[in-house]
Design an enzyme around this catalytic site. Sequence first.
Site, mmCIF file in Angstrom:
data_model
loop_
_atom_site.group_PDB
_atom_site.id
_atom_site.type_symbol
_atom_site.label_atom_id
_atom_site.label_comp_id
_atom_site.label_asym_id
_atom_site.label_seq_id
_atom_site.Cartn_x
_atom_site.Cartn_y
_atom_site.Cartn_z
ATOM 1 N N LYS A 53 79.159 -12.254 83.654
ATOM 2 C CA LYS A 53 77.783 -12.770 83.660
ATOM 3 C C LYS A 53 76.783 -11.631 83.518
ATOM 4 C CE LYS A 53 79.274 -16.800 86.237
ATOM 5 N NZ LYS A 53 79.417 -17.540 87.498
ATOM 6 N N GLN A 97 77.601 -16.714 93.625
ATOM 7 C CA GLN A 97 78.951 -17.037 93.147
ATOM 8 C C GLN A 97 79.734 -17.799 94.216
ATOM 9 O OE1 GLN A 97 79.911 -16.553 90.043
ATOM 10 N NE2 GLN A 97 82.048 -17.137 90.263
ATOM 11 N N ASP A 120 72.095 -22.205 87.851
ATOM 12 C CA ASP A 120 73.439 -22.795 87.904
ATOM 13 C C ASP A 120 73.363 -24.325 87.835
ATOM 14 O OD1 ASP A 120 75.854 -21.446 88.016
ATOM 15 O OD2 ASP A 120 75.665 -20.916 90.132
HETATM 16 N N1 GUN Z 1 82.438 -20.182 90.656
HETATM 17 C C1 GUN Z 1 83.151 -20.604 89.581
HETATM 18 N N2 GUN Z 1 82.322 -20.997 88.600
HETATM 19 C C2 GUN Z 1 81.061 -20.841 89.066
HETATM 20 C C3 GUN Z 1 79.774 -21.082 88.507
HETATM 21 O O1 GUN Z 1 79.604 -21.545 87.365
HETATM 22 N N3 GUN Z 1 78.720 -20.769 89.304
HETATM 23 C C4 GUN Z 1 78.873 -20.285 90.561
HETATM 24 N N4 GUN Z 1 77.779 -20.020 91.277
HETATM 25 N N5 GUN Z 1 80.053 -20.056 91.110
HETATM 26 C C5 GUN Z 1 81.141 -20.331 90.361
#
Ligand code: GUN
Length: 283
Positions: A53, A97, A120
């Site tokens: 990311k 996350q 998100d």
């Molecule tokens: N953990 C696995 N995929 C994601 C996601 O798209 N966003 C977040 N915040 N955590 C994750």
Amino acid sequence: MTAKIMDGNALAAQLRADVARRSAQLSARGTPPGLAVVLVGEDPASQVYVGKKVQACQDAGLYSVLERYGADLSEEALLERVAALNADPRIHGILVQLPLPKHIDAQKVIAAIAPEKDVDGFHVASAGALLTGTPGFWSCTPYGCMKLLESTGIDLRGKHAVVIGRSNNVGKPMALMLLQKNATVTICHSATADLKAHTLQADVIVAAVGRRNTVTADMVKPGAVVIDIGMNRNEAGKLCGDVDFATVKEVAGWITPVPGGVGPMTVTMLLVNTVEAAERAAA
Ligand code: GUN
């Protein structure tokens, strides 16, 4: 018949080029879009995801910060960090996350993120915006699937879409997005009595289960569009989805591969949401 491939890498590259252009415009006005990624603990998969990311932000010219904390960070301390990021004008998107360590209530943390920075799309305000068709941020994985569907040029109006999976972040928002495009939507899940009876009716199948070979060729109507959100490993450790790609591609009209289908779209839509958040803040 061999299905056409929905190429997530190619579509992601196109969309990221547009993000880079919009990001450069904002930067020229002195307000570069900024994403904060917060990682708590040492989960190996999470470390890989957050790395991707942050790298994607750098590649597209976005400002990004990665905040890493030990697994012993208190819930209170995390909530304080979220509050500080909410108030930080350089930050337009906040991503905490998941999963979080067990002693932290993830719902409480997500609820603390300012909805206008919830890139998100996990906040109840974002979920409510999708439900009611009002402006907000869409959850990145299903949003990426909608972009892949759009790229086929198929009009979803009146089509029968079957979503397999009912998670809050993927299955449920996927169904609502398809509904917004006037598809007739069925949601199947672990308690569905006869999955095949449903999928055989489908013009569009979206598999978001997390189990290999959930969708096999005998379950697919000839010409159907098949989107595979699954991320699994086979016995040899090779990445594979929920769909038996080798056989289903001989029946389907369109199909996403794994890897190279939905995967590259998820991070891309995070960038799209972040640049959108920055544009809204600058307006
Ligand atoms: N953990 C696995 N995929 C994601 C996601 O798209 N966003 C977040 N915040 N955590 C994750």
